[in-house]
Structure formats: structure tokens, C-alpha cells
Scaffold this motif. Structure first.
Motif, mmCIF file in Angstrom:
data_model
loop_
_atom_site.group_PDB
_atom_site.id
_atom_site.type_symbol
_atom_site.label_atom_id
_atom_site.label_comp_id
_atom_site.label_asym_id
_atom_site.label_seq_id
_atom_site.Cartn_x
_atom_site.Cartn_y
_atom_site.Cartn_z
ATOM 1 N N THR A 38 0.803 -1.223 0.000
ATOM 2 C CA THR A 38 0.000 0.000 0.000
ATOM 3 C C THR A 38 0.838 1.276 0.000
ATOM 4 O O THR A 38 0.292 2.371 -0.154
ATOM 5 C CB THR A 38 -0.921 0.033 1.233
ATOM 6 O OG1 THR A 38 -0.109 -0.145 2.405
ATOM 7 C CG2 THR A 38 -1.981 -1.046 1.165
ATOM 8 N N PRO A 89 2.961 2.870 -2.144
ATOM 9 C CA PRO A 89 2.881 3.853 -3.246
ATOM 10 C C PRO A 89 1.596 4.691 -3.235
ATOM 11 O O PRO A 89 1.634 5.900 -3.470
ATOM 12 C CB PRO A 89 2.966 2.978 -4.505
ATOM 13 C CG PRO A 89 3.660 1.738 -4.068
ATOM 14 C CD PRO A 89 3.220 1.520 -2.640
ATOM 15 N N VAL A 90 0.484 4.066 -2.927
ATOM 16 C CA VAL A 90 -0.791 4.792 -2.886
ATOM 17 C C VAL A 90 -0.787 5.800 -1.729
ATOM 18 O O VAL A 90 -1.226 6.941 -1.879
ATOM 19 C CB VAL A 90 -1.977 3.807 -2.759
ATOM 20 C CG1 VAL A 90 -3.283 4.543 -2.509
ATOM 21 C CG2 VAL A 90 -2.074 2.935 -3.989
ATOM 22 N N ALA A 120 1.451 8.798 -2.610
ATOM 23 C CA ALA A 120 0.780 9.682 -3.565
ATOM 24 C C ALA A 120 -0.302 10.497 -2.861
ATOM 25 O O ALA A 120 -0.444 11.711 -3.110
ATOM 26 C CB ALA A 120 0.187 8.868 -4.713
ATOM 27 N N ALA A 121 -1.044 9.861 -1.976
ATOM 28 C CA ALA A 121 -2.094 10.562 -1.236
ATOM 29 C C ALA A 121 -1.503 11.624 -0.311
ATOM 30 O O ALA A 121 -2.063 12.714 -0.159
ATOM 31 C CB ALA A 121 -2.940 9.571 -0.446
ATOM 32 N N GLU A 171 1.523 5.761 6.507
ATOM 33 C CA GLU A 171 2.715 5.069 6.019
ATOM 34 C C GLU A 171 3.350 4.214 7.118
ATOM 35 O O GLU A 171 3.670 3.047 6.898
ATOM 36 C CB GLU A 171 3.713 6.059 5.425
ATOM 37 C CG GLU A 171 3.224 6.639 4.108
ATOM 38 C CD GLU A 171 4.270 7.471 3.386
ATOM 39 O OE1 GLU A 171 5.445 7.061 3.359
ATOM 40 O OE2 GLU A 171 3.897 8.522 2.845
ATOM 41 N N GLU A 207 -7.305 3.531 2.740
ATOM 42 C CA GLU A 207 -6.343 2.681 2.032
ATOM 43 C C GLU A 207 -5.926 1.438 2.801
ATOM 44 O O GLU A 207 -5.424 0.487 2.218
ATOM 45 C CB GLU A 207 -5.103 3.500 1.659
ATOM 46 C CG GLU A 207 -5.384 4.681 0.750
ATOM 47 C CD GLU A 207 -6.023 4.296 -0.571
ATOM 48 O OE1 GLU A 207 -5.803 3.170 -1.056
ATOM 49 O OE2 GLU A 207 -6.773 5.130 -1.124
#
Length: 191
Positions: free
Chosen positions: A11, A13-14, A17-18, A57, A88
Motif C-alpha cells: 500500500t 505507493p498509494v 501519492a495521497a 505510512e 487505504e
């Protein structure tokens, strides 16, 4: 030796980006994240506390190391950034709490934790004693951002020095400081 992580949560990369889209620049450093994964993996069936979810993260790194029987409680003051993590990281092993970390620490009356990651002021610069009380004997306490950071307010270096001195004087924890990543301290409860 290359000390960069060799494995990353799916998860990540998402979430990155968020974080960029949200203008959130305080996410967990990936080397700290890799250590979180290892520490969480060392606590099978463990209870983990994260103070400061951010966009998730650090949460993703913790979940990557946790087994199916482990549980994570992640506390964040900013509902908007934590909403990213909630969206996410759809994982039954995590309970998200939106609210002031200090108030949560003061009111929490559940079982202690095998690993406490204090990635915000409460549990580190405030409410330290309470956060340490919540670490089981043999459990770990981790803090980061102990090396000078560009976003530090004036006088914050003195607060870090006081915190490190206070933790070094404790008889109920053994500590190690790491001039690695953003500057870490890992403490194991011995009493």
C-alpha cells in the motif's frame, strides 16, 4: 552496505501519492518503516500502539510485520489525514482512533502493548510516562525524528536533548540511540 529497505508494504505507493496530494510532509521515513516491520514481526500475536497515524505510512509498515493474531491501535489528531489511512488500509488488525493522543493516553484503560511507536508529541514530548507505562515487560518503545529536521520549531533541539537524557536515566528501560534514518531511540522494558 546498502541500508535501504528491500521489501515494502504493497500500500505504500498509494499512501505516498495521497500524502503528496494532501500536502502532508511528515510521513514515516522508509528506513524507520523497515525497523517498524521487524519490531512488529518480533511480537507474534502482539498488541501494537502507534501514536500519530498521519496518512498511514508507518501504519502500513507495522501491518506488514504483524501476524494475523496481532492488533494495532493507531491514534491521530487530524481526521483529514487519518481518513487517507482509513480508506487505504482496510485491515481488521487495525483500530483507528481519531483524537488527541494525550487525551487518549490519559483515558486508555485497556491492556498494555508489546510495541509502542510514538511518532507525535504525545507519548514522546508530552505524556511520556503514561506511554512508557503501557509497554509490557520485555516490550519495546520506539521514537523517531531525533536528528535535526527542517521543520523543527525554534528551541526544539533542547526538548530532544531533555527527552534523551530522561530516557537514559531510567532503570526500567534499556535504550539504544541510532543516528540512522531520522534519528531513533529504541527502548526495551526490563521491569
Amino acid at each position: 552496505m546498502d541500508d535501504s529497505p528491500q521489501r515494502f508494504p504493497a500500500t505504500l505507493p498509494v499512501l505516498r501519492a495521497a500524502a503528496l496530494d494532501a500536502g502532508f510532509a511528515m510521513s514515516c521515513d522508509e528506513r524507520t518503516g523497515s525497523l517498524l516491520t521487524v519490531l512488529a514481526a518480533a511480537c507474534p500475536g502482539g498488541r501494537v500502539l502507534e501514536l500519530g497515524t498521519g496518512v498511514g505510512e508507518g501504519t502500513a509498515w507495522l501491518l506488514d510485520g504483524m501476524d494475523a493474531a496481532s492488533h494495532l491501535v493507531s491514534v491521530e489528531l487530524d481526521a483529514a489525514v487519518q481518513a487517507i489511512a482509513r480508506a487505504e488500509l482496510d485491515d481488521t488488525r487495525v483500530t483507528f482512533v481519531t483524537g488527541d493522543g494525550g487525551e487518549w493516553l490519559e483515558s486508555y484503560d485497556g491492556p498494555p502493548f508489546d510495541l509502542v511507536f510514538a511518532d507525535t508529541w504525545p507519548g514522546k514530548f508530552t505524556h511520556l510516562e503514561r506511554a512508557l507505562e503501557l509497554v509490557v515487560p520485555g516490550g519495546m518503545y520506539l521514537i523517531d525524528d531525533l536528528l535535526p529536521q527542517p521543520n523543527w520549531p525554534d528551541g526544539h533541539g533542547a526538548a530532544v536533548d531533555r527527552l534523551l537524557a530522561e530516557l537514559a536515566e531510567r532503570d526500567d528501560f534499556r535504550t539504544v540511540r541510532l543516528s540512522w534514518s531520522t534519528g531513533l531511540l529504541v527502548a526495551a522494558r526490563v521491569g
